[in-house]
Design a protein around this motif. Structure first.
Motif, PDB file in Angstrom:
ATOM      1  N   CYS A  58       0.780  -1.351   0.052  1.00 42.53           N
ATOM      2  CA  CYS A  58      -0.074  -0.502  -0.014  1.00 42.53           C
ATOM      3  C   CYS A  58       0.906   1.296   0.196  1.00 42.53           C
ATOM      4  N   MET A  59       2.236   1.068   0.188  1.00 40.16           N
ATOM      5  CA  MET A  59       3.244   2.386   0.652  1.00 40.16           C
ATOM      6  C   MET A  59       4.336   1.438   0.431  1.00 40.16           C
ATOM      7  N   VAL A  60       5.670   2.937  -0.299  1.00 37.93           N
ATOM      8  CA  VAL A  60       7.095   2.484  -0.073  1.00 37.93           C
ATOM      9  C   VAL A  60       6.882   3.279   0.544  1.00 37.93           C
ATOM     10  N   LYS A  61       7.857   3.147   0.925  1.00 36.88           N
ATOM     11  CA  LYS A  61       9.150   4.148   2.026  1.00 36.88           C
ATOM     12  C   LYS A  61      10.171   4.369   1.447  1.00 36.88           C
ATOM     13  N   THR A  62      10.723   6.477   1.979  1.00 40.84           N
ATOM     14  CA  THR A  62      12.110   5.971   1.581  1.00 40.84           C
ATOM     15  C   THR A  62      12.771   6.881   2.249  1.00 40.84           C
ATOM     16  N   HIS A  63      14.636   6.632   2.108  1.00 39.88           N
ATOM     17  CA  HIS A  63      14.761   7.527   3.050  1.00 39.88           C
ATOM     18  C   HIS A  63      16.211   7.835   1.939  1.00 39.88           C
ATOM     19  N   VAL A  64      15.632   8.961   1.105  1.00 33.98           N
ATOM     20  CA  VAL A  64      16.354   9.490   0.186  1.00 33.98           C
ATOM     21  C   VAL A  64      17.640  10.642   0.122  1.00 33.98           C
ATOM     22  N   ASP A  65      18.126  10.607   1.220  1.00 33.26           N
ATOM     23  CA  ASP A  65      19.450  11.306   1.353  1.00 33.26           C
ATOM     24  C   ASP A  65      20.252   9.936   1.478  1.00 33.26           C
ATOM     25  N   ILE A  66      19.987   9.045   1.519  1.00 30.81           N
ATOM     26  CA  ILE A  66      20.577   7.802   1.238  1.00 30.81           C
ATOM     27  C   ILE A  66      21.706   7.881   0.003  1.00 30.81           C
ATOM     28  N   PHE A  67      21.157   7.713  -0.760  1.00 32.17           N
ATOM     29  CA  PHE A  67      21.011   7.773  -1.951  1.00 32.17           C
ATOM     30  C   PHE A  67      22.040   8.702  -3.148  1.00 32.17           C
ATOM     31  N   GLU A  68      23.160   7.506  -3.092  1.00 37.29           N
ATOM     32  CA  GLU A  68      24.186   8.604  -3.975  1.00 37.29           C
ATOM     33  C   GLU A  68      23.918   9.417  -5.123  1.00 37.29           C
ATOM     34  N   ASP A  69      23.159   8.656  -6.056  1.00 31.56           N
ATOM     35  CA  ASP A  69      22.198   9.074  -7.076  1.00 31.56           C
ATOM     36  C   ASP A  69      21.718   9.972  -7.554  1.00 31.56           C
ATOM     37  N   PHE A  70      20.881  11.046  -5.789  1.00 38.51           N
ATOM     38  CA  PHE A  70      19.778  11.316  -6.089  1.00 38.51           C
ATOM     39  C   PHE A  70      19.428  12.512  -6.844  1.00 38.51           C
ATOM     40  N   THR A  71      18.249  12.007  -7.828  1.00 42.77           N
ATOM     41  CA  THR A  71      17.787  13.332  -8.774  1.00 42.77           C
ATOM     42  C   THR A  71      16.285  13.172  -9.182  1.00 42.77           C
ATOM     43  N   GLU A  72      15.982  15.049 -10.196  1.00 44.65           N
ATOM     44  CA  GLU A  72      15.033  14.968 -10.422  1.00 44.65           C
ATOM     45  C   GLU A  72      13.943  13.827 -10.496  1.00 44.65           C
ATOM     46  N   SER A  73      15.006  12.935 -11.706  1.00 47.96           N
ATOM     47  CA  SER A  73      13.895  12.395 -12.260  1.00 47.96           C
ATOM     48  C   SER A  73      13.944  10.620 -11.602  1.00 47.96           C
ATOM     49  N   PHE A  74      14.405  10.933 -10.678  1.00 46.71           N
ATOM     50  CA  PHE A  74      13.951   9.526 -10.102  1.00 46.71           C
ATOM     51  C   PHE A  74      12.792   9.620  -9.352  1.00 46.71           C
ATOM     52  N   VAL A  75      13.218  10.929  -9.193  1.00 45.78           N
ATOM     53  CA  VAL A  75      11.106  11.341  -8.471  1.00 45.78           C
ATOM     54  C   VAL A  75      10.045  10.959  -8.960  1.00 45.78           C
ATOM     55  N   GLU A  76      10.306  11.331 -10.127  1.00 43.75           N
ATOM     56  CA  GLU A  76       8.945  11.393 -11.633  1.00 43.75           C
ATOM     57  C   GLU A  76       9.154   9.887 -12.232  1.00 43.75           C
ATOM     58  N   GLU A  77      10.430   8.631 -11.579  1.00 45.39           N
ATOM     59  CA  GLU A  77       9.902   7.684 -12.094  1.00 45.39           C
ATOM     60  C   GLU A  77       9.282   6.831 -11.279  1.00 45.39           C
ATOM     61  N   LEU A  78       9.578   7.607  -9.933  1.00 48.32           N
ATOM     62  CA  LEU A  78       8.513   6.715  -8.802  1.00 48.32           C
ATOM     63  C   LEU A  78       7.065   7.547  -8.388  1.00 48.32           C
ATOM     64  N   VAL A  79       6.668   8.187  -8.951  1.00 49.81           N
ATOM     65  CA  VAL A  79       5.519   8.922  -8.928  1.00 49.81           C
ATOM     66  C   VAL A  79       4.846   7.972 -10.144  1.00 49.81           C
ATOM     67  N   LYS A  80       5.407   8.301 -11.455  1.00 52.00           N
ATOM     68  CA  LYS A  80       5.070   7.211 -12.545  1.00 52.00           C
ATOM     69  C   LYS A  80       4.980   5.698 -11.972  1.00 52.00           C
ATOM     70  N   LEU A  81       5.589   5.575 -10.938  1.00 51.26           N
ATOM     71  CA  LEU A  81       5.433   3.608 -10.477  1.00 51.26           C
ATOM     72  C   LEU A  81       4.675   4.054  -9.383  1.00 51.26           C
ATOM     73  N   SER A  82       4.513   5.037  -8.535  1.00 50.76           N
ATOM     74  CA  SER A  82       3.026   5.134  -7.859  1.00 50.76           C
ATOM     75  C   SER A  82       1.924   5.191  -8.289  1.00 50.76           C
ATOM     76  N   LYS A  83       1.867   5.606  -9.181  1.00 50.44           N
ATOM     77  CA  LYS A  83       0.472   5.900 -10.090  1.00 50.44           C
ATOM     78  C   LYS A  83      -0.065   4.391 -11.071  1.00 50.44           C
ATOM     79  N   GLU A  84       0.994   3.719 -11.732  1.00 45.55           N
ATOM     80  CA  GLU A  84       1.010   2.645 -12.259  1.00 45.55           C
ATOM     81  C   GLU A  84       0.295   1.556 -11.140  1.00 45.55           C
ATOM     82  N   LEU A  85       1.005   1.047 -10.151  1.00 39.57           N
ATOM     83  CA  LEU A  85       1.295  -0.094  -9.220  1.00 39.57           C
ATOM     84  C   LEU A  85       0.265   0.595  -8.132  1.00 39.57           C
ATOM     85  N   ASP A  86      -0.445   1.390  -8.092  1.00 32.54           N
ATOM     86  CA  ASP A  86      -1.116   2.298  -7.131  1.00 32.54           C
ATOM     87  C   ASP A  86      -0.729   1.831  -6.104  1.00 32.54           C
TER      88      ASP A  86
END
Ligand code: BMP
Length: 271
Positions: A58-86
């Motif tokens: 029902c939920m994906v929990k993140t700690h984005v400050d762990i990622f060494e490769d955080f970018t805006e495109s990660f967020v875009e993909e995450l939001v896209k997956l949250s819609k596709e996979l509900d």
């Protein structure tokens, strides 16, 4: 406790916050009270885990400050997956500063958490100003906030009076933004809760294998959380993404926890 006997679907109408409603709707629709915590080193690994477990949670929990490769495109993909996979996105930021500072941390910087995370959380230690600072940013966007009322780790100071004062702080702030708690127990005690009030209790420190780790983490089973303690959502990290055996094993393990959590919930509401 009155809430623990109600199906998730009947609690939707007890909430006005859009994120709270969405979580309960997804739980009911997908038959899952499982949240997966993806505490891996890179955003790309996190996305791989999410693609595997997304349909079970029902939920994906993140700690984005762990990622060494955080970018805006990660967020875009995450939001896209949250819609596709509900599923709902929960950034486990654990804000802990004065209202003015947290409002900047929530809206700005590299991560701009309020732009994409449906849910985030905060410690109550600074007092109610922390809720005011975060709600100024998040509430107009329909976001939700959880307060940390208890922790799963050994020796936690969030016990007794601290836990009770945290509950009262949330109650005073109102439920338009604060939708529940990170806790190990049903801390919204029936003698404190008012008519028509409902909170979501989400519990980390869940595992079907190990009893803990070497750094103070303590695990309980989904059954212990949902039936014995009355939690609504179980949060599992290493128990799922850390399983050996490759991609399919991670997917299967998420399903195993989903089924365990859902069975316990069905047993609870049938009591
Ligand atoms: P794991 O299942 O791998 O032990 O991970 C637990 C997750 O839940 C971590 O992301 C941790 O930050 C978080 N967490 C916790 O373990 N205990 C708490 O009391 C509060 C948490 O947010």
């Amino acid at each position: 406790h009155p809430t623990t006997l109600l199906p998730y679907s009947e609690r939707i109408k007890l909430h006005t916050n859009p994120t709270a409603k969405k979580i309960l709707e997804i739980m009911d629709r997908k038959k899952t009270n499982l949240a997966v915590s993806v505490d891996v080193n890179t955003a790309s690994e996190a996305l791989e885990v999410i693609r595997r477990v997304g349909s079970s949670v029902c939920m994906v929990k993140t700690h984005v400050d762990i990622f060494e490769d955080f970018t805006e495109s990660f967020v875009e993909e995450l939001v896209k997956l949250s819609k596709e996979l509900d599923f709902v996105i929960f950034e486990d930021r654990k804000f802990a500063d004065i209202g003015n500072t947290v409002s900047l941390q929530y809206s700005s910087g590299i991560h701009k958490i309020a732009n994409w995370a449906d849910l985030t959380n905060a410690h109550s230690v600074p007092g109610p100003g922390i809720i005011a600072g975060l709600s100024k940013i998040g509430e107009p966007l329909g976001r939700g906030l959880l307060l940390l009322a208890e922790m799963s780790s050994k020796g936690s100071l969030a016990v007794d009076g601290y836990t009770e004062e945290t509950f009262k702080m949330a109650q005073e702030a109102g439920r338009s933004f604060v939708i529940g708690f990170i806790a190990q127990n049903r801390i919204d005690k029936s003698d404190l809760i008012k008519d028509g009030e409902d909170y979501l209790i989400m519990s980390p420190g869940v595992g079907l294998g190990a009893k803990g780790d070497s750094l103070g983490q303590q695990y309980r089973t989904p059954r212990e959380c949902i039936i014995d303690s009355g939690s609504d959502v179980i949060i599992v990290g290493r128990g799922i993404y850390g399983i050996k055996g490759g991609e399919q094993a991670v997917k299967d393990e998420a399903e195993r926890y989903r089924i365990e959590g859902w069975k316990a919930y069905e047993e609870r509401i049938s009591k």
